[in-house]
Design an enzyme around this catalytic site. Structure first.
Site, PDB file in Angstrom:
ATOM      1  N   HIS A  22     113.291  17.100  41.310  1.00 53.34           N
ATOM      2  CA  HIS A  22     112.449  18.171  42.131  1.00 53.34           C
ATOM      3  C   HIS A  22     112.396  19.082  42.905  1.00 53.34           C
ATOM      4  O   HIS A  22     112.230  18.133  44.519  1.00 53.34           O
ATOM      5  CB  HIS A  22     110.978  17.071  41.839  1.00 53.34           C
ATOM      6  N   ASP A  30     120.135  39.117  36.579  1.00 48.37           N
ATOM      7  CA  ASP A  30     121.168  40.786  36.642  1.00 48.37           C
ATOM      8  C   ASP A  30     122.480  40.930  36.285  1.00 48.37           C
ATOM      9  O   ASP A  30     123.529  39.966  37.564  1.00 48.37           O
ATOM     10  CB  ASP A  30     120.694  42.084  36.678  1.00 48.37           C
ATOM     11  N   ARG A 114     116.911  41.296  49.721  1.00 50.24           N
ATOM     12  CA  ARG A 114     117.980  41.741  49.008  1.00 50.24           C
ATOM     13  C   ARG A 114     118.954  40.708  49.969  1.00 50.24           C
ATOM     14  O   ARG A 114     119.501  39.446  48.652  1.00 50.24           O
ATOM     15  CB  ARG A 114     118.438  42.819  48.644  1.00 50.24           C
ATOM     16  N   TYR A 136     117.389  44.777  40.532  1.00 50.08           N
ATOM     17  CA  TYR A 136     116.459  43.687  40.753  1.00 50.08           C
ATOM     18  C   TYR A 136     116.116  43.109  39.588  1.00 50.08           C
ATOM     19  O   TYR A 136     114.535  42.617  39.420  1.00 50.08           O
ATOM     20  CB  TYR A 136     115.108  44.733  41.300  1.00 50.08           C
ATOM     21  N   GLY A 137     116.675  42.623  38.468  1.00 49.61           N
ATOM     22  CA  GLY A 137     115.936  41.705  37.959  1.00 49.61           C
ATOM     23  C   GLY A 137     116.948  40.433  37.822  1.00 49.61           C
ATOM     24  O   GLY A 137     117.577  39.069  37.912  1.00 49.61           O
TER      25      GLY A 137
END
Length: 161
Positions: A22, A30, A114, A136-137
């Site tokens: 947890h 990407d 980023r 941006y994946g």
């Protein structure tokens, strides 16, 4: 072959997800992300791969077995578009749809700049690289808990005779 498991989930990915506790985090990234070098700094210390699939498909597979944390405001994060923090490219909109479907409710992504994303990814439990070619994946998911139903209230309740 196992029943009720997404066939994309390899033994290594399943082991990592099951080993997480947890609050631990998994990064799904990407093909442009520096996944190998970042993964070396992660808790697992090695890169996991789901090649040949886009981010949304990888998220669907992972969230089919991984509950998101309900004790935090933002259990799902997305990398911000540089210079456009409020922009949601198609890859992130598709990912958002998968998160909402997996959770059965809206779980909006929080955004993360980023370079802050890179730093956060280095502290994650594991990093899973996809074949996503669009930028941006890249996403972070915080693992939640699955609580067992209450135990029987009386000794022997629920046992077979």
């Amino acid at each position: 072959m196992l029943k009720n498991l997404d066939p994309l989930l390899s033994a290594d990915v399943l082991h990592a997800l099951a080993s997480m506790g947890h609050g631990d985090e998994v990064v799904i990234c990407d093909a442009n992300f520096p996944a190998d070098s970042v993964a070396r700094a992660s808790v697992l210390g090695k890169l996991l791969r789901l090649d040949g699939v886009d981010s949304a498909r990888a998220i669907r597979a992972v969230l089919s077995v991984l509950p998101l944390d309900t004790f935090v405001d933002h259990p799902a994060l997305r990398m911000e578009v540089v210079g456009e923090p409020n922009t949601l490219p198609a890859v992130q909109r598709e990912a958002q749809a998968e998160v909402n479907a997996a959770e059965g409710r809206d779980v909006p992504f929080a955004s993360i700049e980023r370079f802050a994303f890179y730093d956060r990814a280095r502290t994650a439990y594991c990093v899973i690289a996809t074949g996503e070619q669009r930028g941006y994946g890249c996403f972070v998911f915080k693992k939640g808990v699955l609580l067992a139903p209450d135990a029987p209230s009386q000794p022997g309740a629920g046992s077979r005779s």
